[in-house]
Design an enzyme around this catalytic site. Structure first.
Site, PDB file in Angstrom:
ATOM      1  N   ARG A   8      -2.911  11.475  18.884  1.00 49.93           N
ATOM      2  CA  ARG A   8      -2.107  10.609  19.847  1.00 49.93           C
ATOM      3  C   ARG A   8      -0.861  11.576  20.388  1.00 49.93           C
ATOM      4  O   ARG A   8      -0.075  10.977  21.051  1.00 49.93           O
ATOM      5  CB  ARG A   8      -1.371   9.780  18.844  1.00 49.93           C
ATOM      6  CG  ARG A   8      -2.152   8.493  19.121  1.00 49.93           C
ATOM      7  CD  ARG A   8      -1.437   7.237  18.348  1.00 49.93           C
ATOM      8  NE  ARG A   8      -2.459   6.533  17.567  1.00 49.93           N
ATOM      9  CZ  ARG A   8      -2.379   5.328  17.610  1.00 49.93           C
ATOM     10  NH1 ARG A   8      -1.351   4.483  18.041  1.00 49.93           N
ATOM     11  NH2 ARG A   8      -3.257   4.701  16.982  1.00 49.93           N
ATOM     12  N   ARG A  65      -0.758  -8.702  11.963  1.00 51.09           N
ATOM     13  CA  ARG A  65      -0.157  -7.475  11.706  1.00 51.09           C
ATOM     14  C   ARG A  65       1.214  -7.452  11.932  1.00 51.09           C
ATOM     15  O   ARG A  65       1.644  -8.150  13.089  1.00 51.09           O
ATOM     16  CB  ARG A  65      -0.823  -6.403  12.444  1.00 51.09           C
ATOM     17  CG  ARG A  65      -1.897  -5.727  11.676  1.00 51.09           C
ATOM     18  CD  ARG A  65      -2.597  -4.751  12.494  1.00 51.09           C
ATOM     19  NE  ARG A  65      -2.034  -3.978  13.466  1.00 51.09           N
ATOM     20  CZ  ARG A  65      -2.488  -2.843  14.300  1.00 51.09           C
ATOM     21  NH1 ARG A  65      -3.933  -2.886  14.390  1.00 51.09           N
ATOM     22  NH2 ARG A  65      -1.824  -2.110  14.950  1.00 51.09           N
ATOM     23  N   ARG A  91      -4.438 -11.199  17.796  1.00 53.05           N
ATOM     24  CA  ARG A  91      -5.380 -10.483  16.576  1.00 53.05           C
ATOM     25  C   ARG A  91      -5.077 -11.026  15.186  1.00 53.05           C
ATOM     26  O   ARG A  91      -4.001 -11.172  14.832  1.00 53.05           O
ATOM     27  CB  ARG A  91      -5.094  -9.310  16.638  1.00 53.05           C
ATOM     28  CG  ARG A  91      -5.909  -8.275  15.652  1.00 53.05           C
ATOM     29  CD  ARG A  91      -5.791  -6.781  15.743  1.00 53.05           C
ATOM     30  NE  ARG A  91      -4.604  -6.327  16.185  1.00 53.05           N
ATOM     31  CZ  ARG A  91      -4.438  -5.016  16.820  1.00 53.05           C
ATOM     32  NH1 ARG A  91      -5.596  -4.403  16.878  1.00 53.05           N
ATOM     33  NH2 ARG A  91      -3.393  -4.664  17.237  1.00 53.05           N
ATOM     34  N   LYS A 123     -10.147  -0.342  20.565  1.00 52.53           N
ATOM     35  CA  LYS A 123     -10.836   0.621  20.054  1.00 52.53           C
ATOM     36  C   LYS A 123     -11.338   0.249  18.516  1.00 52.53           C
ATOM     37  O   LYS A 123     -12.391   0.763  18.131  1.00 52.53           O
ATOM     38  CB  LYS A 123      -9.649   1.679  19.561  1.00 52.53           C
ATOM     39  CG  LYS A 123      -8.864   2.020  20.722  1.00 52.53           C
ATOM     40  CD  LYS A 123      -7.952   3.274  20.723  1.00 52.53           C
ATOM     41  CE  LYS A 123      -6.729   2.491  20.060  1.00 52.53           C
ATOM     42  NZ  LYS A 123      -5.916   1.665  20.489  1.00 52.53           N
ATOM     43  N   ARG A 140       5.069  -0.083  21.694  1.00 49.14           N
ATOM     44  CA  ARG A 140       3.809   0.867  21.334  1.00 49.14           C
ATOM     45  C   ARG A 140       3.211   1.191  22.874  1.00 49.14           C
ATOM     46  O   ARG A 140       2.804   2.239  22.885  1.00 49.14           O
ATOM     47  CB  ARG A 140       2.928  -0.101  20.536  1.00 49.14           C
ATOM     48  CG  ARG A 140       3.287  -0.343  19.209  1.00 49.14           C
ATOM     49  CD  ARG A 140       2.574  -1.346  18.442  1.00 49.14           C
ATOM     50  NE  ARG A 140       1.295  -1.260  18.446  1.00 49.14           N
ATOM     51  CZ  ARG A 140       0.502  -2.183  18.205  1.00 49.14           C
ATOM     52  NH1 ARG A 140       1.132  -3.688  17.813  1.00 49.14           N
ATOM     53  NH2 ARG A 140      -1.038  -2.326  18.197  1.00 49.14           N
TER      54      ARG A 140
HETATM   55  P1  AP5 Z   1      -8.673  -4.011  18.407  1.00 51.13           P
HETATM   56  O1  AP5 Z   1      -9.975  -3.732  18.412  1.00 51.13           O
HETATM   57  O2  AP5 Z   1      -8.016  -4.324  17.188  1.00 51.13           O
HETATM   58  O3  AP5 Z   1      -7.650  -3.119  19.582  1.00 51.13           O
HETATM   59  P2  AP5 Z   1      -7.239  -1.528  19.126  1.00 51.13           P
HETATM   60  O4  AP5 Z   1      -7.409  -0.845  20.264  1.00 51.13           O
HETATM   61  O5  AP5 Z   1      -8.086  -0.976  17.774  1.00 51.13           O
HETATM   62  O6  AP5 Z   1      -5.806  -1.938  18.782  1.00 51.13           O
HETATM   63  P3  AP5 Z   1      -4.673  -1.444  17.721  1.00 51.13           P
HETATM   64  O7  AP5 Z   1      -3.464  -2.236  17.936  1.00 51.13           O
HETATM   65  O8  AP5 Z   1      -5.057  -1.479  16.326  1.00 51.13           O
HETATM   66  O9  AP5 Z   1      -4.442   0.046  18.275  1.00 51.13           O
HETATM   67  P4  AP5 Z   1      -3.098   0.936  18.203  1.00 51.13           P
HETATM   68  O10 AP5 Z   1      -3.397   2.139  18.840  1.00 51.13           O
HETATM   69  O11 AP5 Z   1      -1.785   0.380  18.598  1.00 51.13           O
HETATM   70  O12 AP5 Z   1      -2.787   0.797  16.535  1.00 51.13           O
HETATM   71  P5  AP5 Z   1      -2.989   1.604  15.301  1.00 51.13           P
HETATM   72  O13 AP5 Z   1      -3.341   0.533  14.321  1.00 51.13           O
HETATM   73  O14 AP5 Z   1      -3.887   2.879  15.565  1.00 51.13           O
HETATM   74  O15 AP5 Z   1      -8.446  -5.167  19.515  1.00 51.13           O
HETATM   75  C1  AP5 Z   1      -7.278  -5.924  19.737  1.00 51.13           C
HETATM   76  C2  AP5 Z   1      -7.517  -7.375  19.711  1.00 51.13           C
HETATM   77  O16 AP5 Z   1      -8.293  -7.697  20.947  1.00 51.13           O
HETATM   78  C3  AP5 Z   1      -8.453  -8.012  18.737  1.00 51.13           C
HETATM   79  O17 AP5 Z   1      -7.978  -9.228  18.342  1.00 51.13           O
HETATM   80  C4  AP5 Z   1      -9.877  -7.946  19.258  1.00 51.13           C
HETATM   81  O18 AP5 Z   1     -10.577  -9.032  18.626  1.00 51.13           O
HETATM   82  C5  AP5 Z   1      -9.733  -8.477  20.717  1.00 51.13           C
HETATM   83  N1  AP5 Z   1     -10.573  -7.719  21.687  1.00 51.13           N
HETATM   84  C6  AP5 Z   1     -10.980  -6.433  21.230  1.00 51.13           C
HETATM   85  N2  AP5 Z   1     -11.984  -6.177  22.294  1.00 51.13           N
HETATM   86  C7  AP5 Z   1     -11.849  -7.091  23.498  1.00 51.13           C
HETATM   87  C8  AP5 Z   1     -12.253  -7.856  24.590  1.00 51.13           C
HETATM   88  N3  AP5 Z   1     -13.203  -6.728  25.359  1.00 51.13           N
HETATM   89  N4  AP5 Z   1     -12.058  -8.836  25.150  1.00 51.13           N
HETATM   90  C9  AP5 Z   1     -11.166  -9.743  24.761  1.00 51.13           C
HETATM   91  N5  AP5 Z   1     -10.551  -9.441  23.347  1.00 51.13           N
HETATM   92  C10 AP5 Z   1     -10.619  -8.178  22.780  1.00 51.13           C
HETATM   93  O19 AP5 Z   1      -1.749   2.281  15.194  1.00 51.13           O
HETATM   94  C11 AP5 Z   1      -0.578   1.316  14.696  1.00 51.13           C
HETATM   95  C12 AP5 Z   1       0.552   2.215  14.394  1.00 51.13           C
HETATM   96  O20 AP5 Z   1       0.115   3.135  13.465  1.00 51.13           O
HETATM   97  C13 AP5 Z   1       1.085   2.896  15.527  1.00 51.13           C
HETATM   98  O21 AP5 Z   1       1.852   2.111  16.515  1.00 51.13           O
HETATM   99  C14 AP5 Z   1       1.674   4.074  15.114  1.00 51.13           C
HETATM  100  O22 AP5 Z   1       3.061   3.971  14.563  1.00 51.13           O
HETATM  101  C15 AP5 Z   1       0.789   4.501  13.702  1.00 51.13           C
HETATM  102  N6  AP5 Z   1      -0.213   5.509  14.048  1.00 51.13           N
HETATM  103  C16 AP5 Z   1      -1.418   5.264  14.217  1.00 51.13           C
HETATM  104  N7  AP5 Z   1      -2.203   6.272  14.401  1.00 51.13           N
HETATM  105  C17 AP5 Z   1      -1.173   7.214  14.681  1.00 51.13           C
HETATM  106  C18 AP5 Z   1      -1.282   8.648  15.020  1.00 51.13           C
HETATM  107  N8  AP5 Z   1      -2.321   9.422  15.196  1.00 51.13           N
HETATM  108  N9  AP5 Z   1       0.001   9.352  14.766  1.00 51.13           N
HETATM  109  C19 AP5 Z   1       1.220   8.785  14.649  1.00 51.13           C
HETATM  110  N10 AP5 Z   1       1.172   7.490  14.434  1.00 51.13           N
HETATM  111  C20 AP5 Z   1       0.146   6.903  14.256  1.00 51.13           C
END
Ligand code: AP5
Length: 282
Positions: free
Chosen positions: A88, A155, A122, A13, A166
């Protein structure tokens, strides 16, 4: 363009959002990034949030919404926004519907077996937040950001144990949100198992299908960032659910990203995104 980008942890994402917001001049609102900024700043909300993030649980809605509102107050965009990782759960959907309509919900689908590897590999730039992968998207020099030379870090929640939690949280709380958006007719699934470029092209194809007038912006050269426009409140996006209009091609990214902290009445600042129309359309 009022977009939501959803998908399981590490689906890509953030990687895709970075390119989309640059290309279309959108305001990028990633709740995960906003929460990590609060954690890094050592604010009281950040300290509370970290306890949940480290266990793979969702952070309570009051904290997330408060930080999101603060971010929206301090940033701007003339073309629209992309909500990355929000809403979410079903309560967050209700809150969002209280202040704006959404044009399109994009959901990146990736085979669960690949997600742990993506997360564990990552690496993120400590200074600019650019995202890399040690195998799939490595920096030119290990441990160093290509863009600004900043140090790369892993991270705290990118361990196998936390990623599995997660994923469970996603299944239990976010899948129902996706199923809900299916019923609205606004959800588009995008297969995310291919390369970063493949996935980007699939996302662009969906956006061009929705907004044919964006074809040149979608496939033309990436706009060069210009200085942010003079500070002012977010310019309202006109509520035209089926025909959102970008303001010209190659709009630069709409503004800086400064952390905001204050939280006031529910939905108060969200109205800056655009007036909620009287009649919702599908
Ligand atoms: P990346 O682009 O970083 O993936 P992402 O989907 O953004 O992953 P996140 O882990 O950040 O999503 P998440 O939803 O778990 O965490 P968030 O930070 O929102 O890509 C991942 C890796 O893959 C990278 O190394 C990239 O280079 C690689 N990659 C990308 N595309 C690729 C491809 N096509 N092929 C190969 N490799 C690829 O949330 C973290 C925490 O915050 C949550 O657990 C929760 O506790 C809290 N939180 C966040 N939002 C909320 C909310 N709305 N409500 C409540 N809690 C929340």
């Amino acid at each position: 363009m009022r977009l939501i980008l959803l998908g399981p942890p590490s689906a890509g994402k953030g990687t895709q959002a970075e390119m989309l917001v640059k290309r279309f001049g959108l305001l990028h609102l990633a709740t995960g990034d906003i929460l990590r900024e609060a954690v890094a700043a050592g604010s009281s909300l950040g300290k509370k949030a970290k306890k949940f993030m480290d266990t793979g649980a969702l952070v309570p809605d009051a904290i997330v919404i408060g930080l999101l509102e603060g971010k929206m107050k301090s940033t701007q965009s003339q073309t629209g926004f992309l909500l990355d990782g929000f809403p979410r759960n079903q309560d967050q959907v209700k809150q969002l519907e209280g202040f704006t309509d959404i044009d399109l919900v994009l959901c990146i689908e990736v085979d669960f077996s690949k997600l742990v590897e993506r997360a564990i590999g990552r690496r993120v730039c400590r200074t600019c937040g650019s995202v890399y992968h040690i195998k799939f998207n490595p920096p030119k020099q290990p441990g160093i950001c290509d863009k600004d030379g900043g140090p790369l870090y892993q991270r705290d929640d990118d361990t196998e144990e936390v990623v599995k939690k997660r994923l469970k949280t996603y299944e239990d709380q976010t899948k129902p949100v996706i199923h809900y958006y299916e019923t609205t007719g606004k959800l588009r699934y995008v297969e995310g198992d291919g390369t970063i470029e493949d996935v980007q092209n699939k996302l662009l194809a969906v956006l061009v299908e929705q907004w044919p007038q964006l074809k040149e912006t979608a496939y033309g050269p990436m706009p060069v960032a210009k200085p942010a426009p003079a500070p002012h409140a977010l310019k309202p996006v006109q509520p035209q659910p089926s025909q959102a209009r970008p303001q010209g091609q190659g709009q630069p990214h709409g503004g800086g990203h400064r952390r905001g902290r204050r939280r006031r009445g529910r939905g108060k600042n969200f109205s800056r995104f655009g007036q909620k129309p009287q009649n919702k359309s599908q």
